[in-house]
Design an enzyme around this catalytic site. Sequence first.
Site, short mmCIF file in Angstrom:
data_model
loop_
_atom_site.label_atom_id
_atom_site.label_comp_id
_atom_site.label_asym_id
_atom_site.label_seq_id
_atom_site.Cartn_x
_atom_site.Cartn_y
_atom_site.Cartn_z
CD GLU A 143 -3.23 -0.75 1.96
OE1 GLU A 143 -3.78 0.37 1.97
OE2 GLU A 143 -3.56 -1.68 2.72
CB CYS A 173 -8.12 -1.17 5.82
SG CYS A 173 -7.50 -2.86 6.01
CG ASN A 198 -9.81 -5.53 0.83
OD1 ASN A 198 -10.11 -6.38 0.03
ND2 ASN A 198 -10.33 -4.31 0.81
#
Lengths: 321, 321
Positions: A143, A173, A198
């Site tokens: 990320e 998240c 997720n």
Amino acid sequence: MPRRLVLAAAQLGPIQRAEGREVAVGRMVRLLELAHRRGAEVVVFPELALTTFFPRWYEDDLAAADHWYESAMPSNATAPLFEAARRHGIGFHLGYAEKTPDGRRFNTAIYVHPSGQVALKYRKVHLPGHAEHDPQRRVQHLEKRYFEVGDLGFPVVRAPVGGNDVNIGMLICNDRRWPEAWRVLGMQQVELVMLGYNTPSLNMANRGFEAHHLRVFHSHLSVQAGCYQNACFAAAVAKAGTEDGHELFGHSIIVNPQGEIMAQATSWEDELIIADCDLEMCRLGRETIFDFAAHRRPDAYGPITARAGSQPPPAWTAAAG
Amino acid sequence: MPRRLVLAAAQLGPIQRAEGREVAVGRMVRLLELAHRRGAEVVVFPELALTTFFPRWYEDDLAAADHWYESAMPSNATAPLFEAARRHGIGFHLGYAEKTPDGRRFNTAIYVHPSGQVALKYRKVHLPGHAEHDPQRRVQHLEKRYFEVGDLGFPVVRAPVGGNDVNIGMLICNDRRWPEAWRVLGMQQVELVMLGYNTPSLNMANRGFEAHHLRVFHSHLSVQAGCYQNACFAAAVAKAGTEDGHELFGHSIIVNPQGEIMAQATSWEDELIIADCDLEMCRLGRETIFDFAAHRRPDAYGPITARAGSQPPPAWTAAAG
């Protein structure tokens, strides 16, 4: 006077790499229609809800990953979701990978009013993982490569949700593990936090003894504490199941301002959970034990904003006896 | 290399108003001796451990309450506890009402090294309750009358505890509900939080619908989240049972850096619980998911230190369709 909100969290099962956005959007439209039949006034979909969780794959050239991002919202692929919301008079929350006209990339969430207008946009602040390929990891978590740190802060807006104006905010998240993020929302009197995630069932960092069986507990613990300590509701909504061979946990929950779980998903598939929320419940905490103006002591909180990292404490040594 | 610490939490049953400090100190000496026989290296006693929880009674004249405070530590009454600690080579944490030579009053905790020296002192920052008599309440909660806000911040020190140097910090009772307090300790790499409390089983504010049955849950939730999110151990230790007709809940716990409860008291009486702690467990969180330097974003946390109270958010209005 009661202020009721019928709140739906729409967990998504896995989206495989080969599946196009129209597949995911079709599933979301069906969940939205189901929510309507159940009397829900708003539906919360997960983080990065249009594609597989692509940050698990490394791309040397970022441009090669451009197909994972949305450069328009709505787009041809997502328009059916906006149309369904308008048709049924339901607002929705959607997470997606955003690429801006000037080429910036964010992990983004929006709340879409039934009119189709975006009432709130948030860009993820707490990006987990790493920016470069990590040979020690069993699976990458890139990320920090694929997204910039969100540049919108933690915005809260008072917007029509169902039949009421509601103070809404968002986390995405990994944000949910950071009490600072919840608190900045609480400082703006948030009543409902929309939160998609997720999260792998197994930790792939390959560093020592983290207990896999505690991962759902940590997620719930963080959300329940955030709601209790900020006197708000949250819908914490997963993309779940085995996606391209990689397991994501589900256990999506709706939590009240006492930190109680009101509803929980128990499958790893597309699953709708609903709770009937009395928004006035937010007042009790806010006016008593968590009356911030009466009880917070910012003078003692300096290190929280003074720096990012921790520092070792001074040593104490017993005087000779 | 393992760094083990055998940690004991010594819950106290009630101390009635008529009972002198020597009664409470005698009970604590017996608990400390029991801890020694069980192999504990440190014992954590609760908040205001020497007397009944006196802030439930209003005094117009503060001087009339002076007998509840300690003006010396140790004193004749508390010396036997210091002597027992020295005899057995055990450090201990003690909460008490402190009156300073210049007449200031604090809700205070200390960690006493087996040598009898005070290695760390903390004065409670988050005083709950109110300063004036509140006729709406069924029972008063006058901590804001009897104590000043602590003036020492949230100190952490690296001090000998058992056979290791350990980064120790403290919270007192209501502090545990405030994630800011935990985070300031975490920013100093705290490994063990010593935390005493006196918490009524029933909410006496007499305002609406707080669920009494959730009070232990809220206490545990806050401690477990604080430990997980700051990668530390905590011993959260109650004074419990019916004190002068007023019920305090027990359920003292020892929690690890994964947020798991390792030991829990199940009586409302004097009760010792013990856990064998591997201090190296603090590293996993600190070096991965809660690597503060890598992941915290203080630029987005401004409101936390900018002001005490919350502010309403701006309103969003749909454009005409």
